[in-house]
Design a protein around this motif. Structure first.
Motif, PDB file in Angstrom:
ATOM      1  N   ALA A 193       0.839  -1.205   0.000  1.00 18.76           N
ATOM      2  CA  ALA A 193       0.000   0.000   0.000  1.00 18.76           C
ATOM      3  C   ALA A 193       0.875   1.256   0.000  1.00 18.76           C
ATOM      4  N   GLU A 194       1.925   1.207   0.770  1.00 17.68           N
ATOM      5  CA  GLU A 194       2.842   2.341   0.839  1.00 17.68           C
ATOM      6  C   GLU A 194       3.450   2.620  -0.532  1.00 17.68           C
ATOM      7  N   THR A 195       3.866   1.563  -1.202  1.00 18.40           N
ATOM      8  CA  THR A 195       4.480   1.735  -2.515  1.00 18.40           C
ATOM      9  C   THR A 195       3.464   2.224  -3.542  1.00 18.40           C
ATOM     10  N   VAL A 196       2.242   1.716  -3.442  1.00 18.03           N
ATOM     11  CA  VAL A 196       1.192   2.178  -4.354  1.00 18.03           C
ATOM     12  C   VAL A 196       1.011   3.682  -4.198  1.00 18.03           C
ATOM     13  N   LEU A 197       0.925   4.137  -2.954  1.00 17.23           N
ATOM     14  CA  LEU A 197       0.740   5.572  -2.714  1.00 17.23           C
ATOM     15  C   LEU A 197       1.914   6.389  -3.236  1.00 17.23           C
ATOM     16  N   MET A 198       3.109   5.890  -2.991  1.00 19.13           N
ATOM     17  CA  MET A 198       4.293   6.612  -3.464  1.00 19.13           C
ATOM     18  C   MET A 198       4.253   6.765  -4.980  1.00 19.13           C
ATOM     19  N   ASN A 199       3.952   5.670  -5.668  1.00 20.01           N
ATOM     20  CA  ASN A 199       3.915   5.723  -7.126  1.00 20.01           C
ATOM     21  C   ASN A 199       2.798   6.632  -7.621  1.00 20.01           C
ATOM     22  N   PRO A 217      -9.491   0.896   9.120  1.00 17.61           N
ATOM     23  CA  PRO A 217      -8.490  -0.168   8.969  1.00 17.61           C
ATOM     24  C   PRO A 217      -8.497  -0.859   7.610  1.00 17.61           C
ATOM     25  N   SER A 218      -9.659  -0.941   6.984  1.00 16.09           N
ATOM     26  CA  SER A 218      -9.691  -1.654   5.705  1.00 16.09           C
ATOM     27  C   SER A 218      -8.974  -0.871   4.611  1.00 16.09           C
ATOM     28  N   ALA A 219      -8.621   0.374   4.895  1.00 18.37           N
ATOM     29  CA  ALA A 219      -7.999   1.228   3.880  1.00 18.37           C
ATOM     30  C   ALA A 219      -6.747   0.587   3.274  1.00 18.37           C
ATOM     31  N   ILE A 220      -6.006  -0.132   4.083  1.00 21.78           N
ATOM     32  CA  ILE A 220      -4.744  -0.684   3.577  1.00 21.78           C
ATOM     33  C   ILE A 220      -4.985  -1.675   2.445  1.00 21.78           C
ATOM     34  N   LEU A 221      -5.880  -2.628   2.694  1.00 14.20           N
ATOM     35  CA  LEU A 221      -6.157  -3.595   1.620  1.00 14.20           C
ATOM     36  C   LEU A 221      -6.853  -2.919   0.451  1.00 14.20           C
ATOM     37  N   ASP A 222      -7.662  -1.901   0.751  1.00 14.17           N
ATOM     38  CA  ASP A 222      -8.324  -1.173  -0.326  1.00 14.17           C
ATOM     39  C   ASP A 222      -7.302  -0.503  -1.237  1.00 14.17           C
ATOM     40  N   VAL A 223      -6.269   0.066  -0.638  1.00 13.42           N
ATOM     41  CA  VAL A 223      -5.231   0.706  -1.451  1.00 13.42           C
ATOM     42  C   VAL A 223      -4.500  -0.333  -2.289  1.00 13.42           C
ATOM     43  N   VAL A 224      -4.238  -1.493  -1.671  1.00 21.32           N
ATOM     44  CA  VAL A 224      -3.582  -2.565  -2.426  1.00 21.32           C
ATOM     45  C   VAL A 224      -4.422  -2.971  -3.627  1.00 21.32           C
ATOM     46  N   ARG A 225      -5.721  -3.187  -3.383  1.00 16.25           N
ATOM     47  CA  ARG A 225      -6.611  -3.591  -4.479  1.00 16.25           C
ATOM     48  C   ARG A 225      -6.711  -2.497  -5.534  1.00 16.25           C
ATOM     49  N   SER A 226      -6.806  -1.257  -5.085  1.00 10.92           N
ATOM     50  CA  SER A 226      -6.874  -0.151  -6.050  1.00 10.92           C
ATOM     51  C   SER A 226      -5.618  -0.130  -6.900  1.00 10.92           C
ATOM     52  N   GLY A 227      -4.490  -0.359  -6.251  1.00 12.48           N
ATOM     53  CA  GLY A 227      -3.225  -0.400  -6.996  1.00 12.48           C
ATOM     54  C   GLY A 227      -3.245  -1.474  -8.064  1.00 12.48           C
ATOM     55  N   GLU A 228      -3.771  -2.642  -7.688  1.00 14.40           N
ATOM     56  CA  GLU A 228      -3.849  -3.738  -8.657  1.00 14.40           C
ATOM     57  C   GLU A 228      -4.751  -3.359  -9.824  1.00 14.40           C
ATOM     58  N   ASP A 229      -5.895  -2.745  -9.493  1.00 14.90           N
ATOM     59  CA  ASP A 229      -6.839  -2.380 -10.548  1.00 14.90           C
ATOM     60  C   ASP A 229      -6.274  -1.293 -11.451  1.00 14.90           C
ATOM     61  N   MET A 230      -5.625  -0.328 -10.840  1.00 12.25           N
ATOM     62  CA  MET A 230      -5.037   0.736 -11.653  1.00 12.25           C
ATOM     63  C   MET A 230      -3.942   0.185 -12.551  1.00 12.25           C
ATOM     64  N   ALA A 231      -3.197  -0.756 -12.009  1.00 10.27           N
ATOM     65  CA  ALA A 231      -2.104  -1.344 -12.800  1.00 10.27           C
ATOM     66  C   ALA A 231      -2.652  -1.976 -14.075  1.00 10.27           C
ATOM     67  N   LYS A 232      -3.845  -2.567 -13.944  1.00 13.91           N
ATOM     68  CA  LYS A 232      -4.441  -3.211 -15.117  1.00 13.91           C
ATOM     69  C   LYS A 232      -4.802  -2.190 -16.188  1.00 13.91           C
ATOM     70  N   LEU A 233      -5.063  -0.965 -15.746  1.00 18.61           N
ATOM     71  CA  LEU A 233      -5.495   0.062 -16.686  1.00 18.61           C
ATOM     72  C   LEU A 233      -4.332   0.762 -17.380  1.00 18.61           C
ATOM     73  N   VAL A 234      -3.147   0.547 -16.879  1.00 16.42           N
ATOM     74  CA  VAL A 234      -2.012   1.222 -17.492  1.00 16.42           C
ATOM     75  C   VAL A 234      -1.747   0.589 -18.852  1.00 16.42           C
ATOM     76  N   PRO A 235      -1.760   1.395 -19.902  1.00 14.76           N
ATOM     77  CA  PRO A 235      -1.576   0.829 -21.244  1.00 14.76           C
ATOM     78  C   PRO A 235      -0.262   0.058 -21.321  1.00 14.76           C
ATOM     79  N   GLY A 236      -0.369  -1.129 -21.906  1.00 14.64           N
ATOM     80  CA  GLY A 236       0.842  -1.903 -22.122  1.00 14.64           C
ATOM     81  C   GLY A 236       1.402  -2.554 -20.889  1.00 14.64           C
ATOM     82  N   ALA A 237       0.651  -2.474 -19.812  1.00 12.72           N
ATOM     83  CA  ALA A 237       1.207  -3.022 -18.582  1.00 12.72           C
ATOM     84  C   ALA A 237       1.389  -4.523 -18.672  1.00 12.72           C
ATOM     85  N   ASP A 238       0.398  -5.190 -19.164  1.00 13.43           N
ATOM     86  CA  ASP A 238       0.449  -6.640 -19.111  1.00 13.43           C
ATOM     87  C   ASP A 238       0.283  -7.334 -20.461  1.00 13.43           C
TER      88      ASP A 238
END
Lengths: 110, 438
Positions: free
Chosen positions: B174-180, B265-286
């Motif tokens: 979650a920390e890394t997601v926020l930093m990025n 407290p659920s914010a941490i996992l929410d940020v992780v999941r959001s990071g995963e979802d956003m990653a999917k949206l990045v063009p050319g990511a996967d």
């Protein structure tokens, strides 16, 4: 030590771990007697204990590694007799004789 | 308050309040649920293969100690059929790593796992103490970080291990997601959020550095629960702070995460999941590699700031200080490492990732003119991964970051020192340093 400890003081054990012991003379376990009532005359609770620790036990100048804005720094877990303090009313929990209060930091690295 | 009964067994007194769902559990049920969830992570992501030899990156800290304990338990309970070993990296910082390494040695006995300790001196010819002596306390974290990223892979190669697991937890991710996010570096998200960061093999040499798989079995585990698990299972771990970045507490992104957790407290996992979802949206990511190589760079930049690279003395959580902080990091990164390394010929590559059709576009402005909403500033995603010409390590550059840093270090090594290759350093050097240090 004094004859009136039953009325005026509560014997408790306070422990620090997860790196917090560094702030408390590198000592994990502290046997303390804290006043039964705070300045306002209310029974001593965790909020008071934290203040008491800062004023009487915490010698390290980096107090902000333990408290932030008057309460325990986020990322430090508090266990009251092994139970998460969130189950016990957090800083409103009224301290009982022979309680074990553990402060464990999740903030330090390996 | 009257004691609350455990939500699962309804018998024992609840001692744990789970951050993810607020359930109240007793000690036994908590330990069981915690282990079962890691098992679930392992199986749903197919992290392990039967017969595989797996190195646990062990620091003696809470995360890797819990990881070792849980994996041992699960390997026996569910018969994964994997062989677990411990791999520790000694950065060579006197007074910092010594106690942790002692803890790892005890863990090795407690868990009955073979342990290998590899030093920076052995791997790179430099201890961090020597690096600091040469470059000073400012910026030394860059060296340490780059060296550490490769150290586990290099260690794995030496041990003939193809898979390294690390103790990264949900808070770390979650920390890394926020930093990025705050840096506007979305392309890096997919690398930092994926649970497996395997590397496509760039060579047929089975001993190459390019095919070490990395995974994070604790990716969905709260730091709070990791600490509680260690506490209730009485695990032997050691907490320390690097002496070269005291009070860093891993910077203010960490403080922000912890503040969020206290409010919700659920914010941490929410940020992780959001990071995963956003990653999917990045063009050319996967897409380009069908997801198989969703993260070409082995756990690389993700660990940036995972240590004390940010000198977060600020008490925490305020966005302003956070931003100032990140800006600082950015400047530091660009002044130091990034420029040196990105100069030679990254330009051509960096746009493949934005839009498959504009591969020939060379600079950021054109990309934007074409209607792209953003232009990532760095972290080329769709790099052509090759091998470092000097050490063979996986790298998008001709010379990998570690070798670039080593070159500058070795160039400036005081004259009275014997010149040594980047791989071997005689003990005598260390002695010379000890003498000069007094």
């Amino acid at each position: 030590m004094s004859g009136t400890k039953d009325d005026k003081a509560i014997p408790i054990t306070v422990e620090f771990s997860g790196g917090l012991e560094m702030l408390f003379s590198n000592q994990r376990k502290h046997q303390l007697s804290i006043p039964t009532k705070d300045e306002a005359g209310s029974p001593s609770n965790i909020a008071y204990l934290v203040k008491y620790l800062c004023e009487n036990v915490l010698k390290d100048p980096r107090k902000d590694l333990f408290i932030l804005d008057g309460s325990v720094r986020p990322g430090i877990l508090v266990l009251v007799n092994d139970a998460d303090w969130e189950l016990e009313g957090e800083d409103k929990y009224e301290i009982q004789r022979n309680d074990n209060i553990l402060f464990v930091s999740t903030l330090h690295g390996g | 308050m009257p004691p609350t009964p455990c939500a699962i067994c309804r018998t024992n007194r609840a001692l744990i309040l789970r951050p993810k769902d607020h359930s109240k559990l007793c000690k036994e049920c908590f330990i069981n649920v915690f282990e079962t969830e890691i098992h679930h992570t392992v199986t749903t992501n197919n992290l392990f293969n039967r017969g595989e030899k797996i190195a646990i990156g062990a620091s003696g800290g809470k995360d890797s100690t819990v990881l070792a304990s849980v994996l041992k338990t699960l390997n026996e309970r569910y018969d994964y059929g994997v062989e677990l070993i411990l791999l520790s990296i000694d950065e060579g910082i006197k007074g910092y790593r010594d106690d942790s390494l002692e803890t790892v040695k005890r863990n090795a006995k407690q868990y009955d796992m073979p342990l290998t300790i590899l030093g920076y001196d052995e791997l790179y010819g430099w201890t961090m103490d020597q690096v600091v002596e040469q470059v000073g306390k400012k910026g030394n974290c860059t060296y340490c970080g780059v060296f550490r990223r490769q150290a586990l892979d290099r260690g794995a190669v030496r041990l003939g291990v193809k898979h390294v697991v690390t103790g990264h937890n949900a808070d770390d991710v979650a920390e890394t997601v926020l930093m990025n996010l705050l840096r506007g570096d979305l392309p890096r998200l997919s690398r930092t959020t994926s649970i497996v960061t395997s590397t496509p093999s760039a060579s047929n040499d089975p001993n190459s550095h390019t095919n070490i798989k990395r995974s994070k079995p604790l990716k969905y585990a709260y730091e709070k629960e990791i600490v509680l698990y260690a506490h209730h299972k009485n695990l032997d771990y050691f907490s320390t702070e690097c002496i070269y970045s005291p009070e860093a507490f891993r910077g203010s992104a960490r403080a922000l995460i912890k503040n969020l957790e206290r409010v919700r407290p659920s914010a941490i996992l929410d940020v992780v999941r959001s990071g995963e979802d956003m990653a999917k949206l990045v063009p050319g990511a996967d897409e380009s590699c069908g997801g198989a190589c969703s993260s070409q760079v082995p756990a690389a930049e993700e660990e940036e700031g995972g240590c004390g690279s940010s000198n977060g003395r600020n008490a925490g959580g305020k966005m302003a200080s956070m931003e100032a902080h990140l800006a600082q990091n950015e400047v530091a990164a660009e002044n130091g490492l990034e420029i040196e390394i990105t100069m030679n010929g990254v330009n051509g590559q960096r746009h493949n990732r934005q839009d498959g059709g504009t591969a020939s576009v060379v600079n950021g402005k054109k990309g934007r003119a074409k209607g792209q909403a953003f232009t990532p500033r760095k972290a080329p995603k769709q790099q052509v991964m090759g091998q470092c010409k000097r050490c063979g390590y996986l790298s998008s550059q001709e010379i990998c970051k570690a070798c670039v840093l080593l070159e500058s270090l070795n160039k400036n090594r005081p004259k009275n020192h014997i010149e040594v290759s980047s791989h071997m350093q005689e003990e005598t050097n260390g002695e010379v340093h000890n003498v000069t240090r007094g």
